[in-house]
Design an enzyme around this catalytic site. Structure first.
Site, PDB file in Angstrom:
ATOM      1  NE  ARG A 153      30.520  81.704  10.408  1.00  0.00           N
ATOM      2  CZ  ARG A 153      29.811  80.887   9.601  1.00  0.00           C
ATOM      3  NH1 ARG A 153      28.611  80.489   9.958  1.00  0.00           N
ATOM      4  NH2 ARG A 153      30.312  80.497   8.457  1.00  0.00           N
ATOM      5  CG  ASP A 175      18.424  93.096  29.280  1.00  0.00           C
ATOM      6  OD1 ASP A 175      19.206  92.646  30.154  1.00  0.00           O
ATOM      7  OD2 ASP A 175      18.772  93.931  28.429  1.00  0.00           O
ATOM      8  CE  LYS A 182      26.957  96.835  30.075  1.00  0.00           C
ATOM      9  NZ  LYS A 182      25.564  97.005  29.672  1.00  0.00           N
ATOM     10  CE1 TYR A 203      22.509  99.639  27.260  1.00  0.00           C
ATOM     11  CE2 TYR A 203      21.956  98.525  25.225  1.00  0.00           C
ATOM     12  CZ  TYR A 203      22.865  99.195  26.015  1.00  0.00           C
ATOM     13  OH  TYR A 203      24.126  99.424  25.542  1.00  0.00           O
TER      14      TYR A 203
HETATM   15  C1  LIG Z   1      24.844  97.128  28.466  1.00  0.00           C
HETATM   16  C2  LIG Z   1      23.483  96.584  28.355  1.00  0.00           C
HETATM   17  C3  LIG Z   1      23.072  95.955  27.171  1.00  0.00           C
HETATM   18  C4  LIG Z   1      23.955  95.863  25.933  1.00  0.00           C
HETATM   19  O1  LIG Z   1      25.028  94.985  26.130  1.00  0.00           O
HETATM   20  P1  LIG Z   1      26.451  95.098  25.372  1.00  0.00           P
HETATM   21  O2  LIG Z   1      27.227  94.008  25.993  1.00  0.00           O
HETATM   22  O3  LIG Z   1      26.987  96.472  25.628  1.00  0.00           O
HETATM   23  O4  LIG Z   1      26.195  94.881  23.918  1.00  0.00           O
HETATM   24  C5  LIG Z   1      21.787  95.424  27.145  1.00  0.00           C
HETATM   25  N1  LIG Z   1      20.952  95.506  28.200  1.00  0.00           N
HETATM   26  C6  LIG Z   1      21.316  96.113  29.341  1.00  0.00           C
HETATM   27  C7  LIG Z   1      20.358  96.187  30.476  1.00  0.00           C
HETATM   28  C8  LIG Z   1      22.590  96.678  29.467  1.00  0.00           C
HETATM   29  O5  LIG Z   1      22.935  97.297  30.598  1.00  0.00           O
END
Ligand SMILES: *Cc1c(COP(=O)(O)O)cnc(C)c1O
Length: 361
Positions: free
Chosen positions: A50, A171, A196, A101
């Site tokens: 972990r 982000d 992504k 987001y």
């Molecule tokens: C998809 C996304 C998230 C969340 O990520 P997950 O992998 O789905 O938990 C956060 N920020 C942005 C900009 C995103 O496109």
């Protein structure tokens, strides 16, 4: 592989391919293995999985080199975002764009419900960000914003945040480290939805945090790691292996996707069924307003054959979605806004499919 031993600093395309590899000892494999273990024989550097895993280490060292800091892999983008938001002390003030987001937006609401304050500003309100930072505990940024594609002046806002000692988090999912490297602009923490572009094949859900390679950054990194270990949102080694495999081709995938997006944004702007086109001029995301209402936007999504009607973004396959179909989507997002995640297919195939679907709207 110790890339710092290379003669000149490597280009990012090369770092993507060469980082996070096993040592080149005779007979060594070219890729790190998927290390499936829950525990380790006693008295080694790590005693339980972990806390750390060799497959994570390889991905973390590659992403760390790309962003210019120290990376941690998390179970999802939201796992990474939860860890990063925990850096704001309860009851204190977070400064953020008025539209983020939607998962981040929901966590910020929860932070307020627990007694904290969130100051929300429009992405273009640079002066507003600069003055709101005085007395704040944490700055949250994403640029371009998802899905309105608004751009924030990261350089000025991050410089001020650093001056005031406010912890800053960016982000970086949409631009990827190929278009934006917030740590170099003074950010303390970068978060990613690895789901992504970084992994790029719509086959894993993963996240990451990256901290600056400074005393302050490393101290924050220890808090993020403690959060990951104690809250337990850890990644499976197989998923991390797939993400590292996907990362190898990020530069070529992203180059094609961005080139496709530039062509499509221009053609979309000339189509009579399309109102406003939001495209920041770089990256592979476009948001369009379709017809006059939600129904027109839904008809577009139902009429494409090649574009996949689905949520998410950043895969090799092109995807589209009317964002307001999600009740948690901010109301600043128009009801007829369709977000396009442009993939790496041939641009003419993408355009003919969009055109026939738009003609049906
Ligand atoms: C998809 C996304 C998230 C969340 O990520 P997950 O992998 O789905 O938990 C956060 N920020 C942005 C900009 C995103 O496109």
């Amino acid at each position: 592989m110790a890339l710092e031993n290379a003669q000149a600093p490597l280009h990012v395309d090369t770092v993507l391919v060469a980082s996070g590899r096993p040592q080149r000892t005779p007979g060594a494999s070219v890729n790190v293995p998927v290390e499936l273990t829950s525990t380790y024989a006693a008295d080694g550097p790590v005693n339980y999985a972990r806390v750390a895993n060799p497959t994570w280490n390889a991905f973390e060292s590659a992403l760390g080199e790309l962003e210019g800091g120290g990376a941690l892999v998390h179970a999802s983008g939201m796992g990474a975002i939860s860890a990063a938001l925990s850096l704001a002390a309860p009851g204190r003030t977070v400064v953020a764009p008025d539209q983020t987001y939607n998962g981040t937006g929901d966590l910020l609401l929860a932070f307020e419900q627990a007694g904290g304050t969130v100051v929300r500003l429009h992405a273009s309100d640079t002066e507003g960000f600069l003055s709101a930072l005085v007395g704040a505990d944490l700055l949250w940024l994403e640029s371009p914003t998802n899905p309105l594609m608004d751009v924030i002046d990261l350089e000025r806002v991050l410089a001020r945040s650093r001056e005031l000692g406010v912890t800053s988090v960016v982000d970086n999912t949409l631009p990827t480290p190929l278009l934006s490297r917030p740590l170099a602009l003074g950010a303390d923490v970068v978060v990613h939805s690895v789901t992504k572009y970084l992994s790029g094949h719509s086959d894993v859900v993963l996240g990451a945090t990256v901290v600056a390679d400074t005393e302050r950054g490393r101290a924050l990194g220890e808090r993020l790691q403690r959060h990951r270990t104690l809250h337990g949102a850890i990644a499976g080694p197989l998923e991390v292996y797939l993400a590292l495999r996907g990362l190898r081709t990020l530069a070529v995938r992203f180059e094609r996707a961005c080139a496709n997006a530039t062509v499509l944004a221009e053609r979309l702007a000339g189509h009579p069924a399309v109102g406003r086109v939001r495209y920041p001029g770089a990256g592979a995301m476009i948001a369009i307003e379709v017809g006059d209402d939600a129904a027109a936007a839904e008809r577009l999504c139902a009429a494409t054959r090649l574009w996949l009607h689905s949520t998410s973004l950043g895969g090799v396959e092109s995807q589209l979605e009317r964002r307001r179909r999600h009740p948690s989507e901010p109301h600043a997002v128009p009801v007829n806004l369709v977000r396009l995640s442009v993939g790496i297919e041939h641009v003419e195939d993408l355009w003919s499919d969009l055109e026939q679907a738009l003609d049906a709207v």
